[in-house]
Design a protein around this motif. Structure first.
Motif, PDB file in Angstrom:
ATOM      1  N   ALA A 111     -27.066  56.752  27.091  1.00  0.00           N
ATOM      2  CA  ALA A 111     -27.058  56.716  28.665  1.00  0.00           C
ATOM      3  C   ALA A 111     -26.796  58.179  28.786  1.00  0.00           C
ATOM      4  O   ALA A 111     -27.536  58.643  29.967  1.00  0.00           O
ATOM      5  CB  ALA A 111     -26.099  55.801  28.916  1.00  0.00           C
ATOM      6  N   GLU A 112     -25.916  58.847  28.276  1.00  0.00           N
ATOM      7  CA  GLU A 112     -25.635  60.282  28.474  1.00  0.00           C
ATOM      8  C   GLU A 112     -26.897  61.211  28.541  1.00  0.00           C
ATOM      9  O   GLU A 112     -27.346  62.048  29.393  1.00  0.00           O
ATOM     10  CB  GLU A 112     -24.444  61.065  27.673  1.00  0.00           C
ATOM     11  N   ALA A 113     -27.642  60.754  27.291  1.00  0.00           N
ATOM     12  CA  ALA A 113     -29.092  61.644  27.164  1.00  0.00           C
ATOM     13  C   ALA A 113     -29.861  61.457  28.262  1.00  0.00           C
ATOM     14  O   ALA A 113     -30.475  62.364  28.574  1.00  0.00           O
ATOM     15  CB  ALA A 113     -29.524  61.403  25.678  1.00  0.00           C
ATOM     16  N   LEU A 114     -30.150  60.344  28.573  1.00  0.00           N
ATOM     17  CA  LEU A 114     -30.968  59.907  29.702  1.00  0.00           C
ATOM     18  C   LEU A 114     -30.653  60.551  31.003  1.00  0.00           C
ATOM     19  O   LEU A 114     -31.707  61.094  31.765  1.00  0.00           O
ATOM     20  CB  LEU A 114     -31.284  58.286  29.731  1.00  0.00           C
ATOM     21  N   LEU A 115     -29.549  60.516  31.268  1.00  0.00           N
ATOM     22  CA  LEU A 115     -28.977  61.093  32.351  1.00  0.00           C
ATOM     23  C   LEU A 115     -29.089  62.647  32.528  1.00  0.00           C
ATOM     24  O   LEU A 115     -29.523  63.361  33.152  1.00  0.00           O
ATOM     25  CB  LEU A 115     -27.186  60.803  32.654  1.00  0.00           C
ATOM     26  N   ALA A 116     -28.753  63.165  31.385  1.00  0.00           N
ATOM     27  CA  ALA A 116     -29.142  64.673  31.255  1.00  0.00           C
ATOM     28  C   ALA A 116     -30.355  65.155  31.241  1.00  0.00           C
ATOM     29  O   ALA A 116     -30.937  66.153  32.067  1.00  0.00           O
ATOM     30  CB  ALA A 116     -28.647  65.197  30.082  1.00  0.00           C
ATOM     31  N   LEU A 117     -31.154  64.401  30.758  1.00  0.00           N
ATOM     32  CA  LEU A 117     -32.789  64.618  30.719  1.00  0.00           C
ATOM     33  C   LEU A 117     -33.176  64.476  32.008  1.00  0.00           C
ATOM     34  O   LEU A 117     -34.004  65.133  32.662  1.00  0.00           O
ATOM     35  CB  LEU A 117     -33.500  63.608  29.770  1.00  0.00           C
ATOM     36  N   GLY A 118     -32.889  63.384  32.849  1.00  0.00           N
ATOM     37  CA  GLY A 118     -33.374  63.209  34.391  1.00  0.00           C
ATOM     38  C   GLY A 118     -32.751  64.295  35.174  1.00  0.00           C
ATOM     39  O   GLY A 118     -33.508  64.633  36.313  1.00  0.00           O
ATOM     40  N   ARG A 119     -31.556  64.790  34.852  1.00  0.00           N
ATOM     41  CA  ARG A 119     -30.868  65.993  35.898  1.00  0.00           C
ATOM     42  C   ARG A 119     -31.898  67.176  35.482  1.00  0.00           C
ATOM     43  O   ARG A 119     -32.203  67.943  36.540  1.00  0.00           O
ATOM     44  CB  ARG A 119     -29.641  65.988  35.324  1.00  0.00           C
ATOM     45  N   ALA A 120     -32.456  67.328  34.160  1.00  0.00           N
ATOM     46  CA  ALA A 120     -32.935  68.437  33.695  1.00  0.00           C
ATOM     47  C   ALA A 120     -34.289  68.469  34.681  1.00  0.00           C
ATOM     48  O   ALA A 120     -34.824  69.423  34.980  1.00  0.00           O
ATOM     49  CB  ALA A 120     -33.049  68.674  32.217  1.00  0.00           C
ATOM     50  N   VAL A 121     -34.970  67.285  34.569  1.00  0.00           N
ATOM     51  CA  VAL A 121     -36.176  66.930  35.247  1.00  0.00           C
ATOM     52  C   VAL A 121     -36.047  67.224  36.486  1.00  0.00           C
ATOM     53  O   VAL A 121     -37.142  67.877  37.277  1.00  0.00           O
ATOM     54  CB  VAL A 121     -36.838  65.718  34.729  1.00  0.00           C
ATOM     55  N   PHE A 122     -35.068  66.865  37.234  1.00  0.00           N
ATOM     56  CA  PHE A 122     -35.039  67.071  38.696  1.00  0.00           C
ATOM     57  C   PHE A 122     -34.674  68.537  38.881  1.00  0.00           C
ATOM     58  O   PHE A 122     -35.259  68.849  40.005  1.00  0.00           O
ATOM     59  CB  PHE A 122     -33.757  66.360  39.082  1.00  0.00           C
ATOM     60  N   ASP A 123     -33.882  69.085  38.020  1.00  0.00           N
ATOM     61  CA  ASP A 123     -33.828  70.694  38.330  1.00  0.00           C
ATOM     62  C   ASP A 123     -35.046  71.498  38.174  1.00  0.00           C
ATOM     63  O   ASP A 123     -35.148  72.497  38.789  1.00  0.00           O
ATOM     64  CB  ASP A 123     -32.720  71.059  37.253  1.00  0.00           C
ATOM     65  N   THR A 124     -35.937  71.102  37.176  1.00  0.00           N
ATOM     66  CA  THR A 124     -37.228  71.840  37.288  1.00  0.00           C
ATOM     67  C   THR A 124     -38.379  71.329  38.162  1.00  0.00           C
ATOM     68  O   THR A 124     -39.247  71.678  38.265  1.00  0.00           O
ATOM     69  CB  THR A 124     -37.683  71.386  35.942  1.00  0.00           C
ATOM     70  N   ALA A 125     -37.980  70.615  39.189  1.00  0.00           N
ATOM     71  CA  ALA A 125     -38.866  69.944  40.201  1.00  0.00           C
ATOM     72  C   ALA A 125     -39.424  70.900  41.094  1.00  0.00           C
ATOM     73  O   ALA A 125     -40.389  71.070  41.311  1.00  0.00           O
ATOM     74  CB  ALA A 125     -38.509  68.680  40.780  1.00  0.00           C
ATOM     75  N   PRO A 126     -38.477  71.815  41.692  1.00  0.00           N
ATOM     76  CA  PRO A 126     -38.845  72.894  42.461  1.00  0.00           C
ATOM     77  C   PRO A 126     -39.762  73.783  41.707  1.00  0.00           C
ATOM     78  O   PRO A 126     -40.688  74.464  42.429  1.00  0.00           O
ATOM     79  CB  PRO A 126     -37.417  73.470  43.001  1.00  0.00           C
TER      80      PRO A 126
END
Length: 199
Positions: A113-128
């Motif tokens: 769960a932590e890994a998926l959350l971290a991956l989701g945040r990383a993808v969101f941060d790279t969206a711009p």
């Protein structure tokens, strides 16, 4: 006169010789009788000794048989109690292993769960950055993927290990090909994550 004296000594000598022969004959008969009566006594004595030895051997064999039976019963009881102890010990270890596996599964679930959350945040941060380099359309894909990963993380965190296992079995039944692909990608990502955390 001379004639009368000669025959007398002869008769006396003969008479003396005859009783001696008779006496010796009776002694021989007595000796032969005693030897014939001695033989049955010796035979009876030997028979009684043989019978006594035979009875003693039978008693010894019976005692050995009884002792062997008692020892076998003792060994059986010891083996039975030992096997019962081993079974109880194996059950205890089984319960401990099950508990430990449950703890590890809960811990693994939390890490996923932590890994998926971290991956989701990383993808969101790279969206711009994706917006600038590839266009807004690809940036939206990145944001959608980020939301999906964060939702999956929240679902995994909210569910128990048994529920996750049941969901996974249901998913594999419905689409096995996709499940294999996801498992391969997930395994790769988890391996990378754990390798980087160990470094």
């Amino acid at each position: 006169m001379a004639e009368a004296t000669t025959p007398k000594p002869k008769t006396t000598r003969k008479a003396a010789a005859k009783p001696a022969a008779k006496v010796s004959g009776t002694a021989a008969a007595a000796n032969s009788g005693s030897s014939t009566t001695g033989q049955p006594k010796n035979t009876e004595l030997a028979k009684s000794k043989f019978n006594a030895a035979l009875e003693e051997a039978k008693a010894g064999a019976a005692a050995l048989r009884t002792e062997a039976g008692e020892r076998a019963a003792a060994y059986r009881n010891q083996a039975r109690s030992q096997s019962e102890d081993w079974v109880a010990e194996a059950k205890t270890y089984g319960v401990q292993a099950k508990d430990k596996a449950g703890e590890l599964a809960v811990e693994g679930k939390g890490k996923v769960a932590e890994a998926l959350l971290a991956l989701g945040r990383a993808v969101f941060d790279t969206a711009p950055t994706v917006d600038e380099k590839l266009g807004a359309k690809y940036g939206d894909y990145a944001r959608t993927a980020s939301r999906s990963l964060q939702e999956a993380s929240a679902k995994i965190d909210a569910k128990s290990v048994d529920e996750i296992g049941e969901d996974a079995r249901e998913f594999v039944r419905k689409s096995p090909g996709l499940a294999i692909g996801i498992a391969a990608v997930g395994g790769f990502l988890l391996a990378r994550l754990f390798r980087s955390s160990n470094d």
